[in-house]
Design an enzyme around this catalytic site. Structure first.
Site, mmCIF file in Angstrom:
data_model
loop_
_atom_site.group_PDB
_atom_site.id
_atom_site.type_symbol
_atom_site.label_atom_id
_atom_site.label_comp_id
_atom_site.label_asym_id
_atom_site.label_seq_id
_atom_site.Cartn_x
_atom_site.Cartn_y
_atom_site.Cartn_z
ATOM 1 N N GLY A 110 2.848 -1.114 4.426
ATOM 2 C CA GLY A 110 2.973 0.363 3.836
ATOM 3 C C GLY A 110 4.480 0.925 3.701
ATOM 4 O O GLY A 110 5.042 0.792 2.621
ATOM 5 N N GLY A 111 5.012 1.152 4.716
ATOM 6 C CA GLY A 111 6.365 1.731 4.626
ATOM 7 C C GLY A 111 7.341 0.944 3.623
ATOM 8 O O GLY A 111 8.090 1.348 2.728
ATOM 9 N N ASN A 133 0.789 -1.140 -0.005
ATOM 10 C CA ASN A 133 0.150 0.091 -0.088
ATOM 11 C C ASN A 133 0.998 1.350 0.029
ATOM 12 O O ASN A 133 1.432 1.645 1.067
ATOM 13 C CB ASN A 133 -0.731 -0.066 1.146
ATOM 14 N N TRP A 134 0.908 1.867 -1.247
ATOM 15 C CA TRP A 134 2.017 2.963 -1.134
ATOM 16 C C TRP A 134 1.322 4.386 -0.612
ATOM 17 O O TRP A 134 2.141 5.253 -0.501
ATOM 18 C CB TRP A 134 2.262 3.204 -2.873
ATOM 19 N N LYS A 135 0.128 4.331 -0.460
ATOM 20 C CA LYS A 135 -0.744 5.439 0.374
ATOM 21 C C LYS A 135 -0.241 6.699 -0.469
ATOM 22 O O LYS A 135 -0.544 6.430 -1.842
ATOM 23 C CB LYS A 135 -0.272 5.877 1.803
ATOM 24 N N SER A 148 3.463 -2.088 10.481
ATOM 25 C CA SER A 148 4.972 -2.195 10.578
ATOM 26 C C SER A 148 5.715 -3.544 10.165
ATOM 27 O O SER A 148 6.331 -3.971 10.988
ATOM 28 C CB SER A 148 5.367 -1.832 11.970
ATOM 29 N N HIS A 167 -9.616 1.125 5.343
ATOM 30 C CA HIS A 167 -8.243 1.362 5.777
ATOM 31 C C HIS A 167 -8.402 2.442 6.817
ATOM 32 O O HIS A 167 -9.200 3.352 6.836
ATOM 33 C CB HIS A 167 -7.047 2.039 4.991
ATOM 34 N N GLU A 190 -6.891 4.872 7.895
ATOM 35 C CA GLU A 190 -6.634 6.298 7.476
ATOM 36 C C GLU A 190 -7.930 6.846 6.904
ATOM 37 O O GLU A 190 -8.197 8.061 7.039
ATOM 38 C CB GLU A 190 -5.202 6.475 6.601
ATOM 39 N N GLY A 247 2.871 2.391 10.671
ATOM 40 C CA GLY A 247 3.492 3.359 10.554
ATOM 41 C C GLY A 247 4.171 3.853 11.822
ATOM 42 O O GLY A 247 4.810 4.919 11.844
ATOM 43 N N GLU A 271 -5.465 -4.712 11.060
ATOM 44 C CA GLU A 271 -4.148 -3.751 11.413
ATOM 45 C C GLU A 271 -4.557 -3.034 12.448
ATOM 46 O O GLU A 271 -5.429 -2.029 12.614
ATOM 47 C CB GLU A 271 -4.300 -2.854 9.995
HETATM 48 P P1 PGA Z 1 2.836 0.169 7.551
HETATM 49 O O1 PGA Z 1 1.564 0.569 7.096
HETATM 50 O O2 PGA Z 1 3.476 -1.170 7.003
HETATM 51 O O3 PGA Z 1 3.624 1.470 7.127
HETATM 52 O O4 PGA Z 1 2.779 0.187 9.179
HETATM 53 C C1 PGA Z 1 0.631 -0.575 6.858
HETATM 54 C C2 PGA Z 1 -0.716 0.082 6.463
HETATM 55 O O5 PGA Z 1 -1.047 0.916 6.641
HETATM 56 O O6 PGA Z 1 -1.462 -0.944 5.474
#
Ligand code: PGA
Length: 256
Positions: free
Chosen positions: A235-236, A9-11, A214, A96, A98, A174, A168
């Protein structure tokens, strides 16, 4: 029995044509021999058309990070599932944290989107998870139960089987603070039990439950080794081809 799935997930962190090309051109040859894991990359909307084209002959599928539940109309700023289907997007991340926390999406809205995605034959990845205060207050299972009841409300057995559930924990996203494999496994078992009670044991055994929060090359292995963790939403660590590849490799090395 369950095929592992890794989603990147590149956000809103990556997504210019140059960044998309650089990342995917590096990833495609390295994952060529991976046959046991589903690989999904979710770039921002503006990169989707481009990304679909780049991965065309590879074993990578493209996902979108959101969509609306209507196909057409006066919904300024929204994206129709039709547009996504039409350009060859296969997966869709819904709910998600967010989206839920910053953009105030409710369980009911996510439920509408989920049903629409399924009716359009898009593969949904639906996120659920608790806040740190909720975990500290011992309310994690209660929160998860409530989210599942509402977000997956009125879903057929075929629908839930096509859906990937992403657990999650919000405190792990993050933050660098990954849930321990035991913490994640406990909730994955709980989710599977809920699916069994809503549908049946066979459905619960087949539904895929990813962990997200993470994930890094250094912790991927111990997470995916857990019986009920069927891959991850990253994500990251999905922003660099080499770290994402390490995570995909960890999934590939885990047989379920
Ligand atoms: P993260 O994000 O790996 O940067 O913690 C995961 C996500 O939001 O799907």
């Amino acid at each position: 029995m369950r095929r592992l799935i890794i989603g990147g997930n590149w956000k809103m962190n990556r997504g210019t044509p140059a960044e998309t090309k650089e990342m995917l051109k590096k990833l495609i040859p390295s994952v060529k021999k991976i046959t046991t894991v589903d690989i999904v990359i979710a770039p921002p909307f503006t990169a989707l058309l481009y990304a679909v084209d780049i991965v065309k002959k590879s074993n990578i599928k493209i996902g979108a990070q959101n969509m609306y539940f209507e196909e057409k109309g006066a919904f300024t700023g929204e994206i129709s599932p039709n547009f996504l289907k039409d350009i060859g997007v296969n997966y869709i991340i819904l709910g998600h944290s967010e989206r839920r926390n910053i953009f105030k999406e409710s369980d009911e809205l996510v439920n509408q989107k989920l049903k629409k995605a399924l009716s359009m034959n898009l593969n949904p990845i639906v996120c659920i998870g608790e806040h740190l205060e909720e975990r500290k207050a011992g309310k994690t299972k209660q929160i998860i139960q409530n989210q599942i009841d509402k977000t997956f409300n009125d879903l057929t057995k075929e629908g839930i089987l096509k859906t990937v559930i992403a657990y999650e924990p919000i405190w792990a996203i993050g933050t660098g603070k990954t849930a321990t494999p035991e913490q994640a496994e406990e909730i994955h078992i709980f989710i599977r039990e809920m699916v069994a009670s809503k549908y049946d044991k066979e459905t619960a055994d087949l539904v895929r439950i990813q962990y997200g929060g993470s994930i890094k090359p250094t912790n991927a292995n111990e997470l995916f080794e857990k019986e009920n963790i069927d891959g991850g939403l990253v994500g990251g660590a999905s922003l660099q081809a080499d770290s994402l590849f390490e995570i995909i490799k960890a999934a590939d090395e885990t047989t379920k």
